[in-house]
Design a protein around this motif. Structure first.
Motif, short mmCIF file in Angstrom:
data_model
loop_
_atom_site.label_atom_id
_atom_site.label_comp_id
_atom_site.label_asym_id
_atom_site.label_seq_id
_atom_site.Cartn_x
_atom_site.Cartn_y
_atom_site.Cartn_z
N VAL A 10 0.86 -1.17 0.00
CA VAL A 10 0.00 0.00 0.00
C VAL A 10 0.91 1.23 0.00
CG1 VAL A 10 -1.82 1.25 1.21
CG2 VAL A 10 -1.81 -1.25 1.21
N LEU A 11 1.11 1.80 -1.17
CA LEU A 11 2.02 2.94 -1.31
C LEU A 11 1.29 4.24 -0.99
CD1 LEU A 11 3.87 1.93 -4.61
CD2 LEU A 11 4.44 1.38 -2.24
N ARG A 12 2.03 5.21 -0.44
CA ARG A 12 1.43 6.48 -0.06
C ARG A 12 1.85 7.59 -1.03
NH1 ARG A 12 2.55 5.41 6.35
NH2 ARG A 12 4.71 5.56 5.64
N ASP A 13 3.12 7.90 -1.05
CA ASP A 13 3.65 8.90 -1.97
C ASP A 13 5.17 8.89 -1.85
OD1 ASP A 13 3.67 10.81 -3.92
OD2 ASP A 13 2.87 12.44 -2.69
N PHE A 14 5.80 9.56 -2.78
CA PHE A 14 7.25 9.66 -2.73
C PHE A 14 7.67 10.55 -1.56
CE2 PHE A 14 6.42 8.55 -7.15
CZ PHE A 14 7.33 7.52 -7.33
N GLY A 15 8.88 10.30 -1.06
CA GLY A 15 9.34 11.02 0.11
C GLY A 15 9.96 12.37 -0.18
N GLY A 16 10.22 12.67 -1.44
CA GLY A 16 10.76 13.97 -1.80
C GLY A 16 12.26 14.01 -1.95
N GLY A 17 12.95 12.91 -1.64
CA GLY A 17 14.40 12.86 -1.79
C GLY A 17 14.80 12.29 -3.14
N ALA A 18 16.06 11.87 -3.22
CA ALA A 18 16.56 11.27 -4.45
C ALA A 18 15.83 9.96 -4.73
CB ALA A 18 18.06 11.01 -4.34
N PHE A 19 15.71 9.62 -6.02
CA PHE A 19 15.05 8.37 -6.42
C PHE A 19 16.02 7.55 -7.25
CE2 PHE A 19 12.14 6.17 -9.57
CZ PHE A 19 11.77 5.17 -8.69
N GLY A 20 16.28 6.33 -6.79
CA GLY A 20 17.20 5.44 -7.49
C GLY A 20 16.53 4.13 -7.85
N VAL A 21 17.18 3.37 -8.69
CA VAL A 21 16.72 2.03 -9.07
C VAL A 21 17.86 1.04 -8.83
CG1 VAL A 21 15.95 0.52 -10.96
CG2 VAL A 21 15.07 2.86 -10.79
N TYR A 22 17.58 0.01 -8.05
CA TYR A 22 18.52 -1.09 -7.86
C TYR A 22 18.00 -2.31 -8.62
CZ TYR A 22 20.95 -5.05 -5.84
OH TYR A 22 21.67 -6.21 -5.69
N VAL A 23 18.85 -2.96 -9.37
CA VAL A 23 18.49 -4.17 -10.11
C VAL A 23 19.33 -5.33 -9.59
CG1 VAL A 23 18.42 -5.31 -12.35
CG2 VAL A 23 17.83 -2.88 -12.18
N HIS A 24 18.65 -6.38 -9.11
CA HIS A 24 19.38 -7.52 -8.56
C HIS A 24 19.51 -8.63 -9.60
CE1 HIS A 24 21.14 -10.03 -5.50
NE2 HIS A 24 20.34 -11.02 -5.86
N CYS A 273 29.85 7.34 -4.21
CA CYS A 273 28.76 6.56 -4.82
C CYS A 273 27.44 7.24 -4.48
CB CYS A 273 28.78 5.12 -4.31
SG CYS A 273 27.46 4.11 -5.01
N ARG A 274 26.86 7.92 -5.42
CA ARG A 274 25.62 8.65 -5.19
C ARG A 274 24.45 7.71 -4.90
NH1 ARG A 274 25.25 11.66 -10.54
NH2 ARG A 274 23.08 11.87 -9.86
N HIS A 275 24.50 6.51 -5.49
CA HIS A 275 23.41 5.57 -5.24
C HIS A 275 23.37 5.17 -3.77
CE1 HIS A 275 20.40 2.59 -6.42
NE2 HIS A 275 20.96 1.81 -5.51
N ASN A 276 24.51 4.80 -3.22
CA ASN A 276 24.54 4.43 -1.81
C ASN A 276 24.22 5.62 -0.91
OD1 ASN A 276 25.10 1.77 -2.34
ND2 ASN A 276 27.31 1.98 -2.08
N LEU A 277 24.65 6.81 -1.30
CA LEU A 277 24.29 8.00 -0.53
C LEU A 277 22.78 8.18 -0.49
CD1 LEU A 277 27.10 10.49 -1.62
CD2 LEU A 277 26.63 9.73 0.71
N GLY A 278 22.10 7.78 -1.56
CA GLY A 278 20.64 7.84 -1.55
C GLY A 278 20.04 6.97 -0.47
N TYR A 279 20.61 5.77 -0.26
CA TYR A 279 20.16 4.91 0.85
C TYR A 279 20.43 5.59 2.19
CZ TYR A 279 20.35 0.96 -2.52
OH TYR A 279 20.19 0.11 -3.58
N TRP A 280 21.67 6.04 2.36
CA TRP A 280 22.10 6.57 3.66
C TRP A 280 21.38 7.87 4.00
CZ3 TRP A 280 27.62 5.76 1.45
CH2 TRP A 280 27.94 4.39 1.48
N ASP A 281 20.97 8.63 2.99
CA ASP A 281 20.28 9.89 3.23
C ASP A 281 18.76 9.74 3.30
OD1 ASP A 281 22.63 11.36 3.34
OD2 ASP A 281 22.63 11.84 1.21
N GLY A 282 18.27 8.48 3.25
CA GLY A 282 16.84 8.25 3.40
C GLY A 282 16.02 8.51 2.16
N GLY A 283 16.62 8.35 0.98
CA GLY A 283 15.88 8.58 -0.26
C GLY A 283 14.94 7.43 -0.60
N ASP A 284 14.33 7.52 -1.76
CA ASP A 284 13.43 6.48 -2.27
C ASP A 284 14.16 5.66 -3.32
OD1 ASP A 284 11.24 7.34 -0.75
OD2 ASP A 284 10.63 8.77 -2.28
N TRP A 285 13.81 4.37 -3.39
CA TRP A 285 14.37 3.56 -4.46
C TRP A 285 13.46 2.38 -4.76
CZ3 TRP A 285 16.19 3.22 0.53
CH2 TRP A 285 16.18 1.95 1.14
#
Length: 395
Positions: A10-24, A273-285
């Motif tokens: 149940v999604l609410r909305d984006f958090g307003g920070g950076a948005f990244g995509v991780y592919v496993h 690494c901007r992607h990891n900074l997105g995790y550490w700064d509480g962004g969305d992904w």
């Protein structure tokens, strides 16, 4: 916290920070003895899944996620970072990884300066591989080196030869990649100071602008854990790990690579690494692929793990989630503290709960942190005890 076993978070909305995509990418040629990631060898999968079926399912998940995000109140942000991890993404080859990036582009808008990273095993790379990735739009390479000592690699069940990681890093630079990372693991049973120095010599000779170094963790259920439990190998020693960390930091700092997160060093701000900074700064992904985790606006979900089941869930519509949770304010505070304290920029004092005042005074008095620009910043000694400091501030 709301936790539900469902395939529709149940999604609410984006958090307003950076948005990244991780592919496993869940595929590996062999299983390393220390690894507990969601990975599978060809023998383990048999005919139940393949890179081709995985890629088809990935395209489906990305399309479904784009539709789900399109229904949220805020417009889907541009993708600022992409990180392809695993597993061993380089097993897909240059064309396969180009197809992964094409699948993201087909469903989301990439920022003009998007950082696009892929992990690679040195043994499954070549000059042609890196040239294909650069042409496809990748901007950053992360290579799993672990060690330059052959006997250490053997304990870790790594298959690459000691010199291959350095050669691969130089090939990536020659192909036009300005940003190349080498991963190190320290504290492996049998590793000596001389072995670590050999690894650091190799890293510096490679001319990379980013280094990640992680202490060996013996994870339950791994082949390494079974060997330690049987007494065949000694468990890593905390004092040795601390001394090795200090050795790594000193060598890298002397060579111009500064720490910006406890386990990461970069030559300059653009090398971080901007992607990891997105995790550490509480962004969305969005985490796409088997077992991948996602986070959007305080809602987190995780995909089913097995590639065959993942593909089946995607084929039947909806996000292939095994479960989801909506984080409470308290849980979000805990995660913010855990991640931000580890950054060189530190934690804003205004973000600390009033209940942490006594603990804060003790941490400062013990010389584990200092105040700089109204932020709590770890000292060199504090970096060795970062997890303990977080626990203390949360008590």
């Amino acid at each position: 916290m709301t936790t539900v076993d469902a395939d529709r978070p149940v999604l609410r909305d984006f958090g307003g920070g950076a948005f990244g995509v991780y592919v496993h990418v869940p595929f590996c040629a062999t299983r390393c003895g220390y690894c507990d990631f969601n990975t599978y060898t060809a023998g383990e999968l048999g005919t139940s899944a393949s890179p081709q079926s995985w890629l088809e399912a990935l395209r489906g998940e990305l399309a479904t996620a784009a539709t789900e995000f399109g229904a949220l109140p805020s417009a889907t942000p541009e993708v600022s970072t992409i990180f392809v991890g695993g597993g061993t993404p380089s097993l897909l080859g240059g064309d396969g990884l180009a197809s992964v990036l094409d699948a993201v582009r087909a469903n989301f808008t990439l920022a003009a300066d998007a950082e696009v990273t892929t992990e690679s095993n040195p043994e499954s790379t070549s000059p042609e591989f890196f040239e294909r990735l650069r042409a496809a739009g990748y901007t950053r390479i992360s290579l799993g080196m672990q060690s330059a000592a052959q006997h250490v690699l053997k304990v870790l069940d790594r298959t690459h030869t000691p010199g291959r990681a350095v050669a691969a890093a130089k090939e990536a630079r020659a192909a036009g990649f300005d940003h190349v990372n080498l991963d190190l693991i320290y504290g492996t049973p049998g590793e000596t100071d001389a072995d670590l120095d050999l690894s650091l010599d190799a890293v510096l000779a490679a001319g990379v602008d980013h280094v990640s170094a992680y202490s060996l963790i013996v994870e339950d259920g791994t082949a390494l854990a079974r060997k330690v439990r049987r007494g065949e190998l000694p468990a890593p020693d905390d004092d040795v790990l601390a001394a090795r960390y200090e050795r790594i930091d000193a060598r890298l700092a002397a060579a111009g690579l500064s720490w910006y997160e406890v386990s990461n060093w970069a030559a300059n701000d653009s090398a971080r690494c901007r992607h990891n900074l997105g995790y550490w700064d509480g962004g969305d992904w969005l985490g796409a692929g088997p077992g991948a985790h996602s986070h959007v606006g305080g809602v987190r979900w995780w995909n089913v793990k097995h590639p065959a089941r993942y593909a089946d869930r995607v084929a039947h519509g909806g996000l292939p989630a095994a479960g989801w949770e909506a984080l409470t304010d308290e849980e979000r505070y805990t995660e913010h503290l855990m991640l931000t304290v580890r950054l060189r920029t530190g934690l804003p004092l205004a973000d600390l709960a009033p209940s942490a005042t006594v603990a804060l005074d003790r941490v400062l008095a013990d010389g584990l942190a200092r105040i700089a620009d109204d932020r709590l910043v770890l000292t060199d000694r504090g970096r060795l005890l970062a997890d303990g400091i977080v626990r203390y501030l949360l008590d």
